[in-house]
Write an enzyme that holds these catalytic residues in place. Sequence first.
Site, PDB file in Angstrom:
ATOM      1  N   ARG A   6       0.765  -1.122  -0.079  1.00  0.00           N
ATOM      2  CA  ARG A   6      -0.057   0.019   0.022  1.00  0.00           C
ATOM      3  C   ARG A   6       0.754   1.196  -0.065  1.00  0.00           C
ATOM      4  O   ARG A   6       1.850   1.289   0.708  1.00  0.00           O
ATOM      5  CB  ARG A   6      -0.724   0.049   1.273  1.00  0.00           C
ATOM      6  N   HIS A   7       0.589   2.117  -0.841  1.00  0.00           N
ATOM      7  CA  HIS A   7       1.430   3.549  -0.922  1.00  0.00           C
ATOM      8  C   HIS A   7       1.343   4.010   0.326  1.00  0.00           C
ATOM      9  O   HIS A   7       0.792   3.856   1.385  1.00  0.00           O
ATOM     10  CB  HIS A   7       0.806   4.459  -1.965  1.00  0.00           C
ATOM     11  N   GLY A   8       2.526   4.688   0.606  1.00  0.00           N
ATOM     12  CA  GLY A   8       2.894   5.621   1.568  1.00  0.00           C
ATOM     13  C   GLY A   8       1.654   6.812   2.014  1.00  0.00           C
ATOM     14  O   GLY A   8       0.875   6.874   1.194  1.00  0.00           O
ATOM     15  N   TRP A  12      -3.519  13.492   1.305  1.00  0.00           N
ATOM     16  CA  TRP A  12      -5.295  13.585   1.563  1.00  0.00           C
ATOM     17  C   TRP A  12      -5.520  12.499   2.585  1.00  0.00           C
ATOM     18  O   TRP A  12      -6.569  12.529   3.362  1.00  0.00           O
ATOM     19  CB  TRP A  12      -5.784  13.172   0.169  1.00  0.00           C
ATOM     20  N   ASN A  13      -4.706  11.382   2.644  1.00  0.00           N
ATOM     21  CA  ASN A  13      -4.888  10.485   3.908  1.00  0.00           C
ATOM     22  C   ASN A  13      -4.722  11.282   5.126  1.00  0.00           C
ATOM     23  O   ASN A  13      -5.624  11.067   6.191  1.00  0.00           O
ATOM     24  CB  ASN A  13      -3.541   9.447   3.977  1.00  0.00           C
ATOM     25  N   GLN A  19      -9.811   9.639  -2.048  1.00  0.00           N
ATOM     26  CA  GLN A  19      -8.917  10.014  -3.194  1.00  0.00           C
ATOM     27  C   GLN A  19      -9.474   9.430  -4.519  1.00  0.00           C
ATOM     28  O   GLN A  19      -9.227   9.910  -5.680  1.00  0.00           O
ATOM     29  CB  GLN A  19      -7.807   9.404  -2.897  1.00  0.00           C
ATOM     30  N   GLY A  20     -10.092   8.315  -4.569  1.00  0.00           N
ATOM     31  CA  GLY A  20     -10.470   7.440  -5.614  1.00  0.00           C
ATOM     32  C   GLY A  20      -9.561   7.541  -6.803  1.00  0.00           C
ATOM     33  O   GLY A  20      -8.551   7.299  -6.420  1.00  0.00           O
ATOM     34  N   ARG A  57       0.722   9.047  -5.526  1.00  0.00           N
ATOM     35  CA  ARG A  57       0.943   8.467  -4.201  1.00  0.00           C
ATOM     36  C   ARG A  57       1.590   7.213  -4.546  1.00  0.00           C
ATOM     37  O   ARG A  57       2.672   6.888  -3.947  1.00  0.00           O
ATOM     38  CB  ARG A  57      -0.226   8.680  -3.458  1.00  0.00           C
ATOM     39  N   ARG A  59       2.852   5.749  -7.234  1.00  0.00           N
ATOM     40  CA  ARG A  59       3.959   6.091  -8.334  1.00  0.00           C
ATOM     41  C   ARG A  59       5.283   6.479  -7.501  1.00  0.00           C
ATOM     42  O   ARG A  59       6.254   5.939  -7.649  1.00  0.00           O
ATOM     43  CB  ARG A  59       3.629   6.622  -9.389  1.00  0.00           C
ATOM     44  N   GLU A  81      -7.082   2.497  -7.265  1.00  0.00           N
ATOM     45  CA  GLU A  81      -8.477   2.192  -6.214  1.00  0.00           C
ATOM     46  C   GLU A  81      -9.730   2.660  -6.753  1.00  0.00           C
ATOM     47  O   GLU A  81      -9.894   3.042  -7.797  1.00  0.00           O
ATOM     48  CB  GLU A  81      -8.007   3.022  -4.821  1.00  0.00           C
TER      49      GLU A  81
END
Length: 151
Positions: A6-8, A12-13, A19-20, A57, A59, A81
């Site tokens: 899972r991306h870091g 927006w997290n 984020q969609g 995010r 990439r 996602e």
Amino acid sequence: MILWVRHGQSTWNVIDRMQGHELSPPLTELGRQQATQTAELLADREVVRILSSPAVRARQTADIIAERLGLQVVEDPLLLEKGLDEDYASVLVRVQQLLEQDLPRHTVAVSHGDTIGLAVGLLSGQRPELPANGSITHVDPDTRQVAISMP
């Protein structure tokens, strides 16, 4: 075996914003640290390929991992996602399409919590759970057991 990353953490997290398919939210400093730590965890594995969602995010996370492992990143939109106008059945179809590909053993797929959760659910038969940012999840193909590594 696919190693699902899972991306870091993204900007927006931090504000708990959905984020969609929005491609632009970048990693935070913590997100870059998570990606660096994840890359170190993957350095002991025999990773031969890195796939990434095209979202910035993901990439950025994949690029940090790729630099550490000396590999190139291949973007795959199947790893995006769930879009805000998309249902989970559509995401399941995308995940299934990815799983049907003849991917080399020890492929890293950098993606998103919901996509990874659905993939792990399909592979393990267990209820999908949202993985933490920067985590590595894999499902043993023989036992269907789920293992999670945290940075």
